[in-house]
Write a protein that holds these residues in place. Structure first.
Motif, PDB file in Angstrom:
ATOM      1  N   ILE A  30      53.690  43.638  35.857  1.00 19.83           N
ATOM      2  CA  ILE A  30      53.910  43.179  37.238  1.00 19.83           C
ATOM      3  C   ILE A  30      54.384  44.328  38.109  1.00 19.83           C
ATOM      4  N   TYR A  31      55.379  45.075  37.633  1.00 19.17           N
ATOM      5  CA  TYR A  31      55.913  46.160  38.469  1.00 19.17           C
ATOM      6  C   TYR A  31      54.980  47.363  38.529  1.00 19.17           C
ATOM      7  N   PHE A  32      54.062  47.449  37.573  1.00 21.34           N
ATOM      8  CA  PHE A  32      53.038  48.510  37.643  1.00 21.34           C
ATOM      9  C   PHE A  32      52.044  48.165  38.750  1.00 21.34           C
ATOM     10  N   HIS A  33      51.572  46.923  38.768  1.00 22.67           N
ATOM     11  CA  HIS A  33      50.567  46.498  39.752  1.00 22.67           C
ATOM     12  C   HIS A  33      51.193  46.042  41.063  1.00 22.67           C
ATOM     13  N   PHE A  34      52.446  45.589  40.998  1.00 18.12           N
ATOM     14  CA  PHE A  34      53.148  45.112  42.202  1.00 18.12           C
ATOM     15  C   PHE A  34      54.531  45.743  42.228  1.00 18.12           C
ATOM     16  N   PRO A  35      54.614  47.008  42.673  1.00 19.67           N
ATOM     17  CA  PRO A  35      55.892  47.724  42.671  1.00 19.67           C
ATOM     18  C   PRO A  35      56.979  47.027  43.487  1.00 19.67           C
ATOM     19  N   ASP A  36      56.557  46.188  44.453  1.00 19.03           N
ATOM     20  CA  ASP A  36      57.523  45.474  45.274  1.00 19.03           C
ATOM     21  C   ASP A  36      57.890  44.121  44.678  1.00 19.03           C
ATOM     22  N   GLY A  37      57.486  43.892  43.428  1.00 24.15           N
ATOM     23  CA  GLY A  37      57.930  42.719  42.697  1.00 24.15           C
ATOM     24  C   GLY A  37      57.344  41.401  43.158  1.00 24.15           C
ATOM     25  N   LYS A  38      58.184  40.384  43.139  1.00 23.61           N
ATOM     26  CA  LYS A  38      57.725  39.011  43.370  1.00 23.61           C
ATOM     27  C   LYS A  38      57.121  38.814  44.754  1.00 23.61           C
ATOM     28  N   GLU A  39      57.703  39.463  45.760  1.00 23.99           N
ATOM     29  CA  GLU A  39      57.172  39.301  47.117  1.00 23.99           C
ATOM     30  C   GLU A  39      55.732  39.807  47.187  1.00 23.99           C
ATOM     31  N   GLY A  40      55.464  40.975  46.620  1.00 21.54           N
ATOM     32  CA  GLY A  40      54.110  41.521  46.622  1.00 21.54           C
ATOM     33  C   GLY A  40      53.147  40.646  45.846  1.00 21.54           C
ATOM     34  N   LEU A  41      53.617  40.103  44.729  1.00 26.35           N
ATOM     35  CA  LEU A  41      52.791  39.197  43.929  1.00 26.35           C
ATOM     36  C   LEU A  41      52.524  37.907  44.699  1.00 26.35           C
ATOM     37  N   GLY A  42      53.531  37.440  45.431  1.00 29.89           N
ATOM     38  CA  GLY A  42      53.347  36.246  46.254  1.00 29.89           C
ATOM     39  C   GLY A  42      52.318  36.462  47.346  1.00 29.89           C
ATOM     40  N   VAL A  43      52.347  37.634  47.960  1.00 33.29           N
ATOM     41  CA  VAL A  43      51.355  37.962  48.987  1.00 33.29           C
ATOM     42  C   VAL A  43      49.956  37.970  48.376  1.00 33.29           C
ATOM     43  N   ALA A  44      49.825  38.558  47.190  1.00 30.92           N
ATOM     44  CA  ALA A  44      48.521  38.601  46.518  1.00 30.92           C
ATOM     45  C   ALA A  44      48.020  37.201  46.194  1.00 30.92           C
ATOM     46  N   ALA A  45      48.935  36.310  45.794  1.00 33.65           N
ATOM     47  CA  ALA A  45      48.559  34.929  45.496  1.00 33.65           C
ATOM     48  C   ALA A  45      48.091  34.205  46.752  1.00 33.65           C
ATOM     49  N   VAL A  46      48.788  34.408  47.857  1.00 32.70           N
ATOM     50  CA  VAL A  46      48.394  33.788  49.127  1.00 32.70           C
ATOM     51  C   VAL A  46      47.024  34.320  49.558  1.00 32.70           C
ATOM     52  N   GLU A  47      46.806  35.615  49.406  1.00 36.64           N
ATOM     53  CA  GLU A  47      45.512  36.210  49.773  1.00 36.64           C
ATOM     54  C   GLU A  47      44.389  35.664  48.895  1.00 36.64           C
ATOM     55  N   LEU A  48      44.691  35.382  47.632  1.00 38.84           N
ATOM     56  CA  LEU A  48      43.689  34.792  46.744  1.00 38.84           C
ATOM     57  C   LEU A  48      43.358  33.374  47.195  1.00 38.84           C
ATOM     58  N   ALA A  49      44.371  32.601  47.540  1.00 46.42           N
ATOM     59  CA  ALA A  49      44.138  31.243  48.050  1.00 46.42           C
ATOM     60  C   ALA A  49      43.328  31.281  49.333  1.00 46.42           C
ATOM     61  N   GLU A  50      43.653  32.238  50.189  1.00 47.92           N
ATOM     62  CA  GLU A  50      42.911  32.439  51.441  1.00 47.92           C
ATOM     63  C   GLU A  50      41.430  32.652  51.156  1.00 47.92           C
ATOM     64  N   ALA A  51      41.132  33.539  50.211  1.00 49.32           N
ATOM     65  CA  ALA A  51      39.739  33.858  49.878  1.00 49.32           C
ATOM     66  C   ALA A  51      39.021  32.670  49.260  1.00 49.32           C
ATOM     67  N   GLN A  52      39.727  31.922  48.413  1.00 47.80           N
ATOM     68  CA  GLN A  52      39.093  30.777  47.741  1.00 47.80           C
ATOM     69  C   GLN A  52      38.699  29.689  48.730  1.00 47.80           C
ATOM     70  N   PHE A  53      39.595  29.370  49.668  1.00 44.29           N
ATOM     71  CA  PHE A  53      39.266  28.317  50.619  1.00 44.29           C
ATOM     72  C   PHE A  53      38.237  28.790  51.633  1.00 44.29           C
ATOM     73  N   ALA A  54      38.303  30.073  52.004  1.00 43.66           N
ATOM     74  CA  ALA A  54      37.292  30.624  52.913  1.00 43.66           C
ATOM     75  C   ALA A  54      35.908  30.550  52.274  1.00 43.66           C
ATOM     76  N   ALA A  55      35.852  30.799  50.959  1.00 44.87           N
ATOM     77  CA  ALA A  55      34.574  30.712  50.238  1.00 44.87           C
ATOM     78  C   ALA A  55      34.069  29.274  50.217  1.00 44.87           C
ATOM     79  N   LEU A  56      34.990  28.323  50.067  1.00 44.12           N
ATOM     80  CA  LEU A  56      34.608  26.909  50.087  1.00 44.12           C
ATOM     81  C   LEU A  56      34.034  26.534  51.450  1.00 44.12           C
ATOM     82  N   ILE A  57      34.685  26.978  52.516  1.00 41.67           N
ATOM     83  CA  ILE A  57      34.185  26.690  53.864  1.00 41.67           C
ATOM     84  C   ILE A  57      32.789  27.273  54.058  1.00 41.67           C
ATOM     85  N   ALA A  58      32.599  28.517  53.614  1.00 37.22           N
ATOM     86  CA  ALA A  58      31.296  29.172  53.760  1.00 37.22           C
ATOM     87  C   ALA A  58      30.226  28.427  52.973  1.00 37.22           C
ATOM     88  N   GLU A  59      30.575  27.967  51.790  1.00 41.11           N
ATOM     89  CA  GLU A  59      29.604  27.266  50.935  1.00 41.11           C
ATOM     90  C   GLU A  59      29.173  25.949  51.562  1.00 41.11           C
TER      91      GLU A  59
END
Length: 199
Positions: A44-73
């Motif tokens: 986690i700290y190798f890929h997200f040096p800023d810890g949980k907050e950075g991982l949380g941002v990545a999770a939100v961005e993944l959710a963003e992409a998934q729903f955007a893909a659903l809308i496009a489909e």
């Protein structure tokens, strides 16, 4: 070619995303994410040096992409803005129901828990909502609505979907989502018909 490190990073973000939905942001510890992702300790700290907050941002961005893909489909196959909105909501209803109401919208979860605590997470959530409002706006503009009205209606649609997901999880019923699908479709169809009739 995707590297092993990229795969591990993606797996961590996907695990964080799922755990936020089932346990909330505050209730999700980094050790739980590592275990869920079957990732090496320290990754986690190798890929997200800023810890949980950075991982949380990545999770939100993944959710963003998934729903955007659903809308496009659904936009490609639905044939109309109303049909696309209905199809997207019905797809969400299936996801919520099939998960035994454990899964919902992680973006709303993070917003409610952390929006006042972390400006970075709040901004990530705002960007996610904007990324869903924008293509919905484009669908409505394509149906004949003016840009400002289309954006206003798109904002209402996304807000209604978010609320329906929360109520569905609380009541352990997909009926709020099915009802939202009906109302949203009728709202869009009525407005598009009014614009068409005024021409």
């Amino acid at each position: 070619m995707t590297s092993k490190g990229d795969l591990t990073r993606a797996r961590l973000a996907a695990s964080m995303l799922e755990l936020i939905q089932t346990s909330g942001y505050a209730g999700t510890g980094l050790n739980a994410v590592i275990e869920h992702a079957a990732a090496p300790k320290g990754s986690i700290y190798f890929h997200f040096p800023d810890g949980k907050e950075g991982l949380g941002v990545a999770a939100v961005e993944l959710a963003e992409a998934q729903f955007a893909a659903l809308i496009a489909e659904v936009a490609e196959t639905a044939g109309s803005a109303a049909g696309a909105a209905r199809a997207a909501i019905e797809a969400l209803a299936a996801i919520v129901g099939e998960s035994d109401f454990r899964l919902g919208c992680p973006v709303s979860v993070v917003t409610l828990e952390m929006g006042a605590e972390s400006e970075r997470l709040r901004q990530a959530c705002a960007a996610a909502f904007a990324s869903w409002i924008t293509p919905t706006t484009e669908l409505l503009v394509g149906s004949g609505l003016a840009e400002s009205e289309a954006r206003s209606l798109a904002t209402v649609v996304v807000s209604m979907i978010e609320g329906a997901v929360i109520v569905s999880r609380a009541t352990r019923s997909t009926e709020p989502l099915h009802a939202a699908a009906d109302v949203v479709a009728e709202l869009i169809e009525g407005r598009v018909a009014q614009v068409g009739g005024a021409r």
